[in-house]
Design a protein around this motif. Structure first.
Motif, mmCIF file in Angstrom:
data_model
loop_
_atom_site.group_PDB
_atom_site.id
_atom_site.type_symbol
_atom_site.label_atom_id
_atom_site.label_comp_id
_atom_site.label_asym_id
_atom_site.label_seq_id
_atom_site.Cartn_x
_atom_site.Cartn_y
_atom_site.Cartn_z
ATOM 1 N N ASN A 9 -7.825 -27.093 43.459
ATOM 2 C CA ASN A 9 -7.238 -26.469 42.280
ATOM 3 C C ASN A 9 -8.163 -25.413 41.685
ATOM 4 O O ASN A 9 -7.711 -24.360 41.251
ATOM 5 C CB ASN A 9 -6.912 -27.555 41.246
ATOM 6 C CG ASN A 9 -6.108 -27.004 40.091
ATOM 7 O OD1 ASN A 9 -5.399 -26.025 40.228
ATOM 8 N ND2 ASN A 9 -6.243 -27.631 38.946
ATOM 9 N N LYS A 10 -9.483 -25.661 41.704
ATOM 10 C CA LYS A 10 -10.427 -24.691 41.130
ATOM 11 C C LYS A 10 -10.393 -23.372 41.891
ATOM 12 O O LYS A 10 -10.553 -22.300 41.296
ATOM 13 C CB LYS A 10 -11.832 -25.267 41.053
ATOM 14 C CG LYS A 10 -12.516 -25.537 42.382
ATOM 15 C CD LYS A 10 -13.935 -26.055 42.136
ATOM 16 C CE LYS A 10 -14.661 -26.583 43.321
ATOM 17 N NZ LYS A 10 -14.750 -25.918 44.537
ATOM 18 N N LYS A 18 -9.205 -14.060 38.730
ATOM 19 C CA LYS A 18 -10.013 -12.901 39.105
ATOM 20 C C LYS A 18 -9.381 -12.013 40.166
ATOM 21 O O LYS A 18 -9.816 -10.874 40.364
ATOM 22 C CB LYS A 18 -11.384 -13.382 39.594
ATOM 23 C CG LYS A 18 -12.200 -14.066 38.508
ATOM 24 C CD LYS A 18 -13.653 -14.150 38.902
ATOM 25 C CE LYS A 18 -14.529 -14.525 37.732
ATOM 26 N NZ LYS A 18 -14.539 -15.947 37.443
ATOM 27 N N GLY A 19 -8.386 -12.541 40.882
ATOM 28 C CA GLY A 19 -7.781 -11.774 41.971
ATOM 29 C C GLY A 19 -6.807 -10.713 41.472
ATOM 30 O O GLY A 19 -6.443 -10.678 40.301
ATOM 31 N N THR A 20 -6.408 -9.842 42.388
ATOM 32 C CA THR A 20 -5.420 -8.818 42.086
ATOM 33 C C THR A 20 -4.072 -9.301 42.599
ATOM 34 O O THR A 20 -3.999 -9.840 43.697
ATOM 35 C CB THR A 20 -5.784 -7.507 42.817
ATOM 36 O OG1 THR A 20 -7.179 -7.270 42.667
ATOM 37 C CG2 THR A 20 -5.029 -6.334 42.248
ATOM 38 N N SER A 21 -3.022 -9.078 41.818
ATOM 39 C CA SER A 21 -1.704 -9.564 42.253
ATOM 40 C C SER A 21 -0.806 -8.412 42.661
ATOM 41 O O SER A 21 -0.892 -7.313 42.115
ATOM 42 C CB SER A 21 -1.042 -10.384 41.151
ATOM 43 O OG SER A 21 -0.715 -9.556 40.067
ATOM 44 N N TYR A 30 -1.716 -12.915 45.688
ATOM 45 C CA TYR A 30 -2.988 -12.732 44.991
ATOM 46 C C TYR A 30 -4.070 -12.576 46.047
ATOM 47 O O TYR A 30 -4.124 -13.371 46.989
ATOM 48 C CB TYR A 30 -3.322 -13.952 44.124
ATOM 49 C CG TYR A 30 -2.457 -14.093 42.902
ATOM 50 C CD1 TYR A 30 -2.859 -13.561 41.676
ATOM 51 C CD2 TYR A 30 -1.248 -14.764 42.960
ATOM 52 C CE1 TYR A 30 -2.065 -13.696 40.550
ATOM 53 C CE2 TYR A 30 -0.445 -14.898 41.840
ATOM 54 C CZ TYR A 30 -0.863 -14.365 40.637
ATOM 55 O OH TYR A 30 -0.092 -14.489 39.520
ATOM 56 N N VAL A 31 -4.935 -11.574 45.884
ATOM 57 C CA VAL A 31 -5.975 -11.301 46.874
ATOM 58 C C VAL A 31 -7.314 -11.149 46.176
ATOM 59 O O VAL A 31 -7.420 -10.498 45.131
ATOM 60 C CB VAL A 31 -5.654 -9.999 47.654
ATOM 61 C CG1 VAL A 31 -6.766 -9.662 48.619
ATOM 62 C CG2 VAL A 31 -4.331 -10.119 48.373
ATOM 63 N N ILE A 32 -8.349 -11.754 46.758
ATOM 64 C CA ILE A 32 -9.714 -11.597 46.259
ATOM 65 C C ILE A 32 -10.664 -11.760 47.444
ATOM 66 O O ILE A 32 -10.365 -12.505 48.383
ATOM 67 C CB ILE A 32 -10.021 -12.625 45.138
ATOM 68 C CG1 ILE A 32 -11.320 -12.302 44.423
ATOM 69 C CG2 ILE A 32 -10.031 -14.033 45.675
ATOM 70 C CD1 ILE A 32 -11.541 -13.127 43.157
#
Length: 110
Positions: A9-10, A18-21, A30-32
């Motif tokens: 979950n964390k 923090k990711g970009t959607s 969502y990508v990071i």
């Protein structure tokens, strides 16, 4: 390159925060970047999508679409796919098209 499943979950919370959607009618992505050489993917389906049968179908469709393009994904990314209400009712190639567009926009495809 290994494809690892995100289960904690964390990790999901970190990616959401923090990711970009990137969103479409079928899928939200969502990508990071991560610190490993692996591609880690997670798939979430909420109760809004429907009962267990529809949620499982959504996950299967998303997993299959990603399997087809997994060779062209760059290493070192965490990707979370969130199913939308339409997802269980479309074919996997529609999800694939949407996924390609979002991942290309994110700069994750080779």
């Amino acid at each position: 390159m290994d494809i690892v499943t995100i289960k904690e979950n964390k990790d999901f919370r970190r990616i959401y925060a923090k990711g970009t959607s990137y969103a479409s009618g079928i899928l939200v992505t969502y990508v990071i970047r991560n610190r490993t050489r692996d591609v880690r993917i997670g798939i979430t389906t909420s109760k809004k999508i429907g009962k267990a049968v529809l949620r499982n179908r959504s996950r299967r469709i998303i997993r299959e679409a990603f399997r087809e393009i997994s060779d062209s994904v760059k290493n070192g990314y965490d990707i979370v796919f969130v199913a939308r209400a339409k997802t269980p009712f479309v074919k996997s190639y529609d999800v694939l098209r949407s996924m390609k567009k979002e991942l290309k926009e994110a700069g994750v495809l080779k």
